[in-house]
Design an enzyme around this catalytic site. Structure first.
Site, short mmCIF file in Angstrom:
data_model
loop_
_atom_site.label_atom_id
_atom_site.label_comp_id
_atom_site.label_asym_id
_atom_site.label_seq_id
_atom_site.Cartn_x
_atom_site.Cartn_y
_atom_site.Cartn_z
CB SER A 16 -0.86 0.12 1.16
OG SER A 16 -2.03 -0.99 1.03
CB THR A 61 -4.61 -4.89 5.93
OG1 THR A 61 -4.62 -6.03 5.50
CG2 THR A 61 -3.20 -4.85 6.69
CE LYS A 65 -9.39 -5.54 5.33
NZ LYS A 65 -9.48 -6.14 4.00
N GLY A 128 -14.26 -13.70 6.93
CA GLY A 128 -13.83 -12.83 7.73
C GLY A 128 -14.10 -11.19 7.11
N GLY A 129 -13.25 -10.43 7.61
CA GLY A 129 -13.56 -8.84 7.39
C GLY A 129 -13.72 -8.70 5.71
CB ALA A 130 -11.59 -10.02 3.01
CG LEU A 213 -10.08 -11.95 -1.54
CD1 LEU A 213 -10.59 -11.20 -0.56
CD2 LEU A 213 -10.67 -11.39 -3.01
CE1 TYR A 215 -1.80 -7.63 -1.61
CE2 TYR A 215 0.78 -8.00 -1.96
CZ TYR A 215 -0.32 -7.39 -1.17
OH TYR A 215 0.02 -6.54 -0.05
P1 NAP Z 1 -9.62 -12.09 8.55
O1 NAP Z 1 -10.73 -11.10 8.75
O2 NAP Z 1 -8.66 -12.25 9.39
O3 NAP Z 1 -10.46 -13.49 8.08
C1 NAP Z 1 -9.68 -14.64 7.75
C2 NAP Z 1 -10.53 -15.66 7.21
O4 NAP Z 1 -9.76 -16.94 6.64
C3 NAP Z 1 -11.60 -16.35 8.41
O5 NAP Z 1 -12.70 -16.80 7.28
C4 NAP Z 1 -10.97 -17.71 8.62
O6 NAP Z 1 -11.55 -18.77 9.00
C5 NAP Z 1 -9.88 -17.96 7.32
N1 NAP Z 1 -8.71 -18.98 7.49
C6 NAP Z 1 -7.71 -18.49 8.17
N2 NAP Z 1 -6.85 -19.54 8.05
C7 NAP Z 1 -7.31 -20.31 7.44
C8 NAP Z 1 -6.99 -21.75 7.19
N3 NAP Z 1 -5.84 -22.36 7.49
N4 NAP Z 1 -7.86 -22.47 6.59
C9 NAP Z 1 -9.00 -22.13 6.46
N5 NAP Z 1 -9.77 -20.92 6.49
C10 NAP Z 1 -8.77 -20.05 7.16
O7 NAP Z 1 -8.89 -11.75 7.09
P2 NAP Z 1 -9.67 -10.92 6.26
O8 NAP Z 1 -9.46 -9.50 6.14
O9 NAP Z 1 -11.09 -11.41 5.61
O10 NAP Z 1 -8.69 -11.20 4.73
C11 NAP Z 1 -8.68 -12.41 4.09
C12 NAP Z 1 -7.55 -12.41 2.81
O11 NAP Z 1 -8.01 -11.27 2.09
C13 NAP Z 1 -6.01 -12.00 3.16
O12 NAP Z 1 -5.23 -12.90 2.68
C14 NAP Z 1 -6.05 -10.62 2.94
O13 NAP Z 1 -4.55 -10.24 2.65
C15 NAP Z 1 -6.84 -10.51 1.56
N6 NAP Z 1 -7.35 -9.23 1.05
C16 NAP Z 1 -6.95 -8.81 -0.16
C17 NAP Z 1 -7.48 -7.69 -0.36
C18 NAP Z 1 -6.91 -7.10 -1.78
O14 NAP Z 1 -7.01 -5.85 -1.90
N7 NAP Z 1 -6.15 -7.89 -2.55
C19 NAP Z 1 -8.28 -7.06 0.37
C20 NAP Z 1 -8.80 -7.59 1.31
C21 NAP Z 1 -8.24 -8.86 2.05
P3 NAP Z 1 -12.08 -18.69 10.32
O15 NAP Z 1 -13.38 -17.95 10.47
O16 NAP Z 1 -12.56 -20.16 10.53
O17 NAP Z 1 -10.90 -18.51 11.41
#
Ligand code: NAP
Length: 270
Positions: A16, A61, A65, A128-130, A213, A215
């Site tokens: 970012s 991030t 979130k 999750g948050g995304a 999501l 990269y």
């Molecule tokens: P978050 O709120 O921490 O949520 C994480 C999610 O991943 C939860 O659903 C969690 O499941 C699941 N998870 C984690 N480890 C796992 C595993 N080993 N096996 C199965 N499920 C697993 O994170 P977030 O903010 O949603 O972000 C998620 C991803 O999206 C990240 O990689 C982030 O970098 C990416 N992202 C990218 C962008 C972009 O602009 N490209 C934007 C936003 C997010 P549980 O609920 O069971 O814990």
């Protein structure tokens, strides 16, 4: 100079600062944009310190979130629908929340990758948050159905229930994914950060557009998708730049060009 940042844990990998520096250069703005690592249980004190030091806005991030949403004084309608915030503007000592993840993903899928979402069956893994940020903008594009699978099944059930008013969405556990192909598979878990790919029925990816999501040139999800006969495999770099452009516009009122920045980051990544 106006002061901006991204707060997360981990944060080292974040692109970012580079993206916002490019946008600022494009439109002739003088800003600083730093990465801030927040201890897991100290998000609000990390935010407080940043604001006291003169911070005017910040991105949020993984994994903060939802904490960020709870910290805001007011939110845009998009952020309210999401219940999660990835962008905060500091205005007269109040925190205004926005969520640009969904528009970032939709812009990348539809404008950069030329995919239509209308009448498509979309599987999202992760709740999750995304996922909270992308669900409504995806449903607004008129897919036939969104299947929402999560390791903790309860979370996907709750989200599916919450977003059902915007379109057809059903929640279940990762182990309940059927081996039947869908049109689009989106990996919204953070498993890739730890170098992992959740175990799911591989048949679901056959002939599908598979979008991580996260990269990177070959994330664990992308490797899994290639191995399981996906039609097209994409990482989230385009989304990252698109969501950053919307955050930039939210703070500065100017919309930067995204394609030159996507190209630059791809060149640097090669
Ligand atoms: P978050 O709120 O921490 O949520 C994480 C999610 O991943 C939860 O659903 C969690 O499941 C699941 N998870 C984690 N480890 C796992 C595993 N080993 N096996 C199965 N499920 C697993 O994170 P977030 O903010 O949603 O972000 C998620 C991803 O999206 C990240 O990689 C982030 O970098 C990416 N992202 C990218 C962008 C972009 O602009 N490209 C934007 C936003 C997010 P549980 O609920 O069971 O814990």
């Amino acid at each position: 100079m106006s002061k901006y940042a991204v707060i997360g844990n981990p944060i080292d990998h974040s692109l970012s600062p580079m993206i916002h520096a490019q946008f600022a250069k494009q439109v002739g703005l003088s800003i600083t944009y730093e990465k801030i690592l927040s201890p897991i249980n100290e998000f609000s004190s990390t935010v407080e310190r940043f604001i006291k030091s003169g911070g005017l806005g910040f991105n949020i991030t993984v994994p903060f979130k939802i904490n960020a949403y709870e910290l805001t004084d007011d939110c845009t309608t998009t952020a309210k629908a999401a219940g999660a915030v990835n962008t905060i503007k500091v205005e007269n000592n109040t925190l205004i929340g926005e969520n640009t993840d969904g528009i970032g993903l939709v812009n990348d899928l539809c404008n950069n990758l030329h995919q239509s979402l209308k009448d498509k069956e979309i599987l999202i893994i992760g709740a999750g948050g995304a996922t909270q940020g992308i669900l409504k903008p995806l449903l607004d594009c008129g897919p036939a159905k969104i299947l929402l699978a999560n390791r903790t099944k309860d979370k996907s059930l709750k989200l599916a229930h919450k977003f059902a008013k915007y379109g057809k969405v059903c929640g279940f556990g990762l182990d309940q994914i059927k081996a039947k192909p869908v049109d689009i598979v989106i990996n919204a878990t953070s498993a890739s950060i730890a170098g992992k790919m959740p175990e799911i029925a591989s048949g679901v990816a056959e002939g599908a557009i598979c979008y991580d999501l996260m990269y990177g040139t070959r994330t664990p999800f992308m490797k899994w998708a290639y191995k399981n006969s996906a039609l097209k495999v994409c990482d989230g770099l385009g989304m990252l730049v698109e969501q950053a452009a919307s955050s930039f516009a939210f703070w500065h009122g100017k919309t930067p060009q995204t394609q030159p920045v996507i190209n630059l980051l791809r060149e640097k990544g090669d």
